[in-house]
Design a protein around this motif. Structure first.
Motif, PDB file in Angstrom:
ATOM      1  N   ALA A   1     -25.970  48.468 -11.234  1.00 52.92           N
ATOM      2  CA  ALA A   1     -25.672  48.887  -9.863  1.00 52.92           C
ATOM      3  C   ALA A   1     -26.839  48.628  -8.918  1.00 52.92           C
ATOM      4  CB  ALA A   1     -25.290  50.364  -9.854  1.00 52.92           C
ATOM      5  N   VAL A   2     -28.062  48.822  -9.395  1.00 55.50           N
ATOM      6  CA  VAL A   2     -29.237  48.649  -8.533  1.00 55.50           C
ATOM      7  C   VAL A   2     -29.289  47.232  -7.972  1.00 55.50           C
ATOM      8  CG1 VAL A   2     -31.759  48.507  -8.534  1.00 55.50           C
ATOM      9  CG2 VAL A   2     -30.627  50.489  -9.537  1.00 55.50           C
ATOM     10  N   VAL A   3     -28.945  46.249  -8.797  1.00 55.25           N
ATOM     11  CA  VAL A   3     -28.949  44.856  -8.339  1.00 55.25           C
ATOM     12  C   VAL A   3     -27.953  44.667  -7.200  1.00 55.25           C
ATOM     13  CG1 VAL A   3     -28.530  42.471  -9.022  1.00 55.25           C
ATOM     14  CG2 VAL A   3     -29.674  44.035 -10.598  1.00 55.25           C
ATOM     15  N   GLU A   4     -26.787  45.297  -7.331  1.00 62.85           N
ATOM     16  CA  GLU A   4     -25.760  45.160  -6.306  1.00 62.85           C
ATOM     17  C   GLU A   4     -26.125  45.911  -5.029  1.00 62.85           C
ATOM     18  OE1 GLU A   4     -23.387  43.095  -6.896  1.00 62.85           O
ATOM     19  OE2 GLU A   4     -24.109  42.811  -8.959  1.00 62.85           O
ATOM     20  N   MET A   5     -26.948  46.940  -5.143  1.00 62.88           N
ATOM     21  CA  MET A   5     -27.314  47.750  -3.980  1.00 62.88           C
ATOM     22  C   MET A   5     -28.319  47.057  -3.062  1.00 62.88           C
ATOM     23  SD  MET A   5     -28.168  51.371  -5.789  1.00 62.88           S
ATOM     24  CE  MET A   5     -27.182  52.023  -7.131  1.00 62.88           C
ATOM     25  N   MET A   6     -29.149  46.180  -3.609  1.00 60.09           N
ATOM     26  CA  MET A   6     -30.324  45.707  -2.886  1.00 60.09           C
ATOM     27  C   MET A   6     -30.019  45.071  -1.529  1.00 60.09           C
ATOM     28  SD  MET A   6     -32.780  46.837  -4.554  1.00 60.09           S
ATOM     29  CE  MET A   6     -34.035  46.095  -3.524  1.00 60.09           C
TER      30      MET A   6
ATOM     31  N   GLY B   1     -27.747  59.492   3.957  1.00 60.30           N
ATOM     32  CA  GLY B   1     -26.296  59.629   4.000  1.00 60.30           C
ATOM     33  C   GLY B   1     -25.596  58.298   3.819  1.00 60.30           C
ATOM     34  N   TYR B   2     -26.081  57.268   4.529  1.00 67.03           N
ATOM     35  CA  TYR B   2     -25.487  55.937   4.375  1.00 67.03           C
ATOM     36  C   TYR B   2     -25.844  55.329   3.018  1.00 67.03           C
ATOM     37  CZ  TYR B   2     -23.867  55.692   9.187  1.00 67.03           C
ATOM     38  OH  TYR B   2     -23.186  55.920  10.367  1.00 67.03           O
TER      39      TYR B   2
ATOM     40  N   VAL C   1     -24.944  53.683  -3.000  1.00 68.54           N
ATOM     41  CA  VAL C   1     -25.155  53.987  -4.418  1.00 68.54           C
ATOM     42  C   VAL C   1     -23.822  54.314  -5.089  1.00 68.54           C
ATOM     43  CG1 VAL C   1     -26.232  55.585  -6.044  1.00 68.54           C
ATOM     44  CG2 VAL C   1     -27.517  54.766  -4.058  1.00 68.54           C
ATOM     45  N   ARG C   2     -23.016  55.148  -4.444  1.00 66.93           N
ATOM     46  CA  ARG C   2     -21.724  55.527  -5.014  1.00 66.93           C
ATOM     47  C   ARG C   2     -20.839  54.297  -5.223  1.00 66.93           C
ATOM     48  NH1 ARG C   2     -16.819  55.650  -3.829  1.00 66.93           N
ATOM     49  NH2 ARG C   2     -17.250  54.880  -1.727  1.00 66.93           N
TER      50      ARG C   2
ATOM     51  N   PHE D   1     -27.895  61.929  -4.023  1.00 66.27           N
ATOM     52  CA  PHE D   1     -26.540  62.299  -3.614  1.00 66.27           C
ATOM     53  C   PHE D   1     -25.502  61.256  -4.020  1.00 66.27           C
ATOM     54  CE2 PHE D   1     -29.096  65.004  -0.810  1.00 66.27           C
ATOM     55  CZ  PHE D   1     -28.455  66.219  -0.996  1.00 66.27           C
ATOM     56  N   GLY D   2     -25.918  59.989  -4.107  1.00 65.09           N
ATOM     57  CA  GLY D   2     -24.995  58.959  -4.578  1.00 65.09           C
ATOM     58  C   GLY D   2     -24.612  59.167  -6.034  1.00 65.09           C
ATOM     59  N   VAL D   3     -25.579  59.509  -6.871  1.00 66.26           N
ATOM     60  CA  VAL D   3     -25.303  59.784  -8.282  1.00 66.26           C
ATOM     61  C   VAL D   3     -24.470  61.057  -8.422  1.00 66.26           C
ATOM     62  CG1 VAL D   3     -26.361  60.455 -10.481  1.00 66.26           C
ATOM     63  CG2 VAL D   3     -27.311  58.540  -9.171  1.00 66.26           C
TER      64      VAL D   3
END
Length: 221
Positions: free
Chosen positions: A136-141, A96-97, A102-103, A35-37
């Motif tokens: 983005a994945v690095v920033e999400m962790m 949801g969160y 991700v967005r 859903f983020g993508v």
């Protein structure tokens, strides 16, 4: 009454809690990425669907969600086992969160890099998987690590639908022994220990992700 005789019951409850938490995090992670993508790359229709999902599960109480899935859905012919219900609701809530995480991470990717990808005739799919997501994945962790621990803490609510998790077991033992201080102190330590395990796991995963993205980050800098 010696409450220590009930320790195996607490450990079994802790195992149920950890199982539900890990399953919820895994499913919630998939939902978050999906859903983020879609929020970023899904076009008007799919982006609106993803927005509705995230707002519903972020904007309503997990307590109410849990009861609605467990008591209201059977009225329309859909019913699940208590553990399945707990996992699905926690996963949807975390998704949801997580979708917003991700967005936000995808939206933070430099516009210049996206323009460079278009100049190289990358498709939207190629740009997403070779330019946006690796960064983005690095920033999400770190945010996903906090979400995982929050999911563990929220898992105590599944005791309300008669799942014999750690909280349910502690309450049952307390009702038998009437020793609130000792039992809830041990329960508190159990949750803290499980949080530490999750935190360590996320930190290890974060290091692996950062190491795997070291070259792309250097190339884009």
């Amino acid at each position: 009454m010696d409450w220590t005789a009930y320790l195996p019951m607490l450990w079994q409850g802790a195992a149920v809690t950890m199982t539900i938490t890990l399953a919820s995090i895994a499913i919630g992670g998939v939902l978050a990425f999906l859903f983020g993508v879609l929020r970023v790359e899904g076009g008007w229709v799919l982006s609106t669907v993803a927005l509705c999902y995230t707002e519903v599960f972020r904007g309503t109480s997990l307590f109410v969600q849990l009861f609605w899935f467990y008591y209201a859905l059977p009225l329309v012919g859909l019913s699940f086992e208590p553990v399945t219900t707990g996992i699905l609701v926690l996963a949807a809530h975390a998704g949801g969160y997580g979708a917003e995480i991700v967005r936000g991470a995808l939206s933070s990717v430099s516009v210049h890099q996206l323009e460079a990808a278009r100049a190289l005739n990358f498709s939207r799919f190629q740009t997403l998987f070779h330019v946006s997501l690796p960064q983005a994945v690095v920033e999400m962790m770190p945010a996903f690590g906090n979400l995982a621990i929050e999911t563990l803490k929220l898992s105590s609510l599944v005791s309300l639908i008669s799942i014999a998790d750690l909280t349910f077991s502690a309450q049952s033992i307390r009702n038998i022994t009437l020793d609130s201080a000792s039992i809830y102190s041990v329960t508190l330590l159990c949750y803290f220990a499980m949080s530490l395990v999750l935190m360590i796991g996320v930190r290890i995963l974060e290091r692996i992700v950062r190491r795997g993205n070291a070259f792309p980050r250097a190339a884009h800098s």
